[in-house]
Design an enzyme around this catalytic site. Structure first.
Site, PDB file in Angstrom:
ATOM      1  N   GLY A 155       0.813  -1.215   0.000  1.00  0.00           N
ATOM      2  CA  GLY A 155       0.000   0.000   0.000  1.00  0.00           C
ATOM      3  C   GLY A 155       0.842   1.258   0.000  1.00  0.00           C
ATOM      4  N   TYR A 176       1.385   3.125   2.205  1.00  0.00           N
ATOM      5  CA  TYR A 176       2.054   3.374   3.476  1.00  0.00           C
ATOM      6  C   TYR A 176       3.130   2.346   3.809  1.00  0.00           C
ATOM      7  CZ  TYR A 176      -2.113   6.225   3.891  1.00  0.00           C
ATOM      8  OH  TYR A 176      -3.104   7.125   3.671  1.00  0.00           O
ATOM      9  N   LYS A 187       1.295  -4.012   9.930  1.00  0.00           N
ATOM     10  CA  LYS A 187       1.614  -2.804   9.168  1.00  0.00           C
ATOM     11  C   LYS A 187       2.713  -2.071   9.903  1.00  0.00           C
ATOM     12  CE  LYS A 187      -2.956  -2.767   7.419  1.00  0.00           C
ATOM     13  NZ  LYS A 187      -4.125  -2.070   6.942  1.00  0.00           N
ATOM     14  N   ASP A 210      -8.984   8.329   3.446  1.00  0.00           N
ATOM     15  CA  ASP A 210      -8.597   7.544   2.271  1.00  0.00           C
ATOM     16  C   ASP A 210      -9.522   6.344   2.116  1.00  0.00           C
ATOM     17  OD1 ASP A 210      -7.090   6.878   0.040  1.00  0.00           O
ATOM     18  OD2 ASP A 210      -5.702   5.641   1.201  1.00  0.00           O
TER      19      ASP A 210
END
Lengths: 350, 306
Positions: B18, B20, B38, B140
């Site tokens: 992604g 990020y 993440k 988002d």
């Protein structure tokens, strides 16, 4: 992974409505125990009001209370700047009542090597540094909460206790303040006993130890909210703020919920000051009391702790709070003569 | 600290790169459950961890306490010291292996039933109302970060990450999709929680269409595509704090929304228009959207009978 299918939004709505049991006398309630109040007492008690005789027998008024209280809470939160949008104010209040139940500890035990006296000295020092930095009051309450939490979560040697205290204040400031002190300044305040490197290492240790959980519902917010609904005088509010801050020095207070500490501080302040009652004032107090802050026994226990702390505050070595609240801006509340025999007001202490 | 993450969470697969950073599917060796890891590298200066990281991660932890059914669970937070200047913060989320994008792709031929869409929308708005009442905006929202469990439960993911990752993002030249962006973001005006409602509107339309509503290739193109549907807004609604002038766009008038979303019913179309409102202040809020007649069951039954 294979969970029973529940309708998610219904589950959520249900949770919100059960929280409404915080309004006393509205629900014939037993669920309140799960909210932590009874847990703190270790036994199931009959829930009573902040003001025990407030609403007894007034059934028609009782039916009015929820909407009236909701209205008052919304106005108060908005006035205190605790909510940006009145539309969400009541939900926010329910969240405050619910999330505060995570903010007390099951017992007042400290790790070995630490005593309540050591803790009080450290807290007193943090109060002084906090005042010097001109931080907000929320920052102080959060810092002491983080200290209480870290003492139970991470291993710290006696030699590093002061460093831990400073880091808790620093982290609280990172969460609450718009202007931060430099780390070097903090080291200077500790006479360079620790290096910057040590301070930053302790910061990581605390953050990782607490898993970044810095959420806290400060008792001060409950105090201001209750006082605003109850239309308390400035004198009562300052007195209650003083008593509430004294609770930070008392290690045994960590078992109580923020709303209980706030409710007890306000009750005690009223009893100490004995202001002449007015019809309007009593009605407002009555409404504020319909928020279930804690059982009568619990509130009395906290009041006893605060009363004896206030009675001996001026003789203690740890007197930063006493001095802070002796200023003209705070209406000299800590020097009020009524505090000397405050424990006597509450009858025999058990 | 460094070993903490790697021992408890055993990576199984890379599940996305992604905007990020990389996301891993991993197994929690303590519970046997799958999780999504993440990670983000945070620069630490001489004042320690940045305030933004401290606040944002603390906020995610706080939201977690409410255990909202339409928000993905944050199970753990780990941090690893990389060097004096860098710390790796790993957020451990529950793993749901289907997002709305794949859910829509997998739906058999005529697409999702109107009732199914209504249920998904209700859950999505419920999660959003929860975030918004806690003063968190997603920023988002898109089908890829709306998760759908095998029981059909909607869970919002990746909310509040934008700020945690912002310092990292500047260094990552990634293409972020414009399709769900509201006009105020495309125009670089100030924005708040209504951004998420715009995105929700786009997604609402996509559930019927099974393809995105506005597929722009640049900011200008995206705005042009939007105005083809909702019309060019009047001069007085055009934000004053933007450089792009209204004159750059042809004076289009609004077209019936049913031309673009033919399967939608009357109430649905009304709600959709309230979400795709140009002026963010006039756009419907998540709480009000949940009270819209579209979600009223009696209304639907009369609709389906007629």
């Amino acid at each position: 992974m294979a969970m029973v299918k529940t309708e998610p939004e219904c589950r959520w709505e249900r949770r919100l409505t059960t929280s409404e049991s915080i309004i006393m006398g509205f629900h014939e309630d037993s669920g309140m125990c799960s909210a932590g109040t009874c847990m703190a007492d270790g036994c199931v008690e009959e829930p009573v009001l902040l003001y025990p005789h407030g609403l007894k027998g007034l059934h028609s008024l009782q039916a009015l209370v929820p909407s009236l209280l909701r209205h008052e809470v919304e106005i108060a939160l908005e006035k205190l700047g605790l909510t940006l949008d009145r539309m969400y104010a009541w939900e926010m209040f329910l969240d405050m009542m619910k999330s505060q139940t995570r903010n007390s500890f099951p017992n007042a035990d400290l790790p070995r090597n630490f005593t309540d006296a050591t803790r009080a000295i450290l807290v007193d020092w943090i109060i002084q540094v906090h005042e010097m930095m001109h931080f907000q009051e929320e920052t102080l309450y959060l810092a002491i909460h983080l200290l209480n939490y870290s003492l139970r979560q991470i291993k710290v040697t006696t030699a590093n206790l002061q460093l831990l205290g400073m880091v808790c204040l620093f982290l609280a400031a990172k969460k609450e303040e718009s202007h931060l002190p430099e780390v070097s300044e903090l080291c200077y305040l500790m006479d360079h006993t620790y290096t910057k490197h040590q301070l930053l290492r302790m910061e990581r240790k605390v953050l990782y130890g607490l898993k970044f959980d810095l959420s806290y519902c400060p008792p001060l917010h409950f105090l201001l909210l209750f006082a605003s609904i109850a239309r308390c005088s400035a004198m009562v509010v300052w007195m209650a703020r003083y008593l509430l801050e004294l609770s930070l020095l008392e290690g045994q207070c960590v078992v109580f919920l923020p709303a209980q500490l706030a409710g007890a501080a306000l009750c005690l302040a009223r009893q100490v000051l004995q202001e002449p009652p007015t019809a309007e004032g009593e009605a407002a107090w009555c409404l504020a009391s319909s928020i279930h802050a804690g059982s009568e026994t619990t509130l009395l226990r906290v009041m006893h702790i605060l009363a004896s702390a206030a009675a001996k505050a001026h003789t203690q070595e740890t007197c930063a709070t006493f001095s802070k609240f002796s200023s003209p801006e705070t209406l000299h509340v800590s020097r009020h003569p009524g505090l000397k025999n405050a424990p006597g007001l509450l009858g025999v202490c058990t | 600290m460094a070993h903490g993450t790697s021992i408890q969470y055993e990576p199984v697969a890379e599940i996305g790169g992604g905007a990020y950073g990389t996301v891993y599917k991993a197994r929690d060796t303590e519970s046997g459950q799958f999780v999504a890891l993440k990670s983000v590298r945070v620069q630490t200066d001489q004042n320690g961890l940045p305030i933004s990281t401290v606040r944002e991660v603390a906020l995610l932890r706080r939201l977690e306490q409410f255990d909202h059914p339409n928000v993905v669970r944050l199970m753990d937070v780990c941090a690893t010291q990389r060097s004096d200047q860098e710390t790796k913060v790993t957020l451990v989320f529950e793993h749901v292996d289907q997002d709305l994008k794949t859910y829509l792709e997998r739906a058999p031929a005529p697409g999702l039933s109107p009732d199914r869409i209504k249920d998904l929308m209700k859950q999505l708005l419920c999660g959003l109302a929860f975030l918004h009442s806690n003063r968190v905006m997603h920023r988002d929202l898109k089908p890829e970060n709306i998760l759908v469990t095998s029981q059909g439960q909607v869970k919002l993911a990746d909310f509040g990450l934008a700020r945690i990752y912002s310092c990292h993002m500047a260094l990552t030249p990634v293409v972020v999709t414009l399709w769900y962006r509201p006009p105020e973001v495309l125009l670089q005006s100030s924005y708040a929680t209504p951004v998420d409602i715009w995105s929700t509107g786009c997604i609402f339309a996509e559930m019927f269409r099974r393809k995105p509503l506005f597929c722009g290739e640049s900011e200008m193109d995206q705005l042009g595509k939007i105005f083809e549907v909702i019309g060019l807004p009047p001069e007085e609604e055009w934000p004053t704090d933007v450089t792009l002038s209204r004159k750059n766009f042809p004076p289009l008038t609004a077209r019936p929304i049913k031309d673009f979303v033919p399967e939608i019913n009357e109430q649905g179309a009304q709600l959709l228009l309230k979400m795709l409102t140009f002026d963010p202040l006039k756009r419907i809020s998540s709480l009000n959207a949940l009270e819209h007649p579209y979600f009223c069951d009696e209304e639907t039954s009369t609709q389906t009978k007629s």
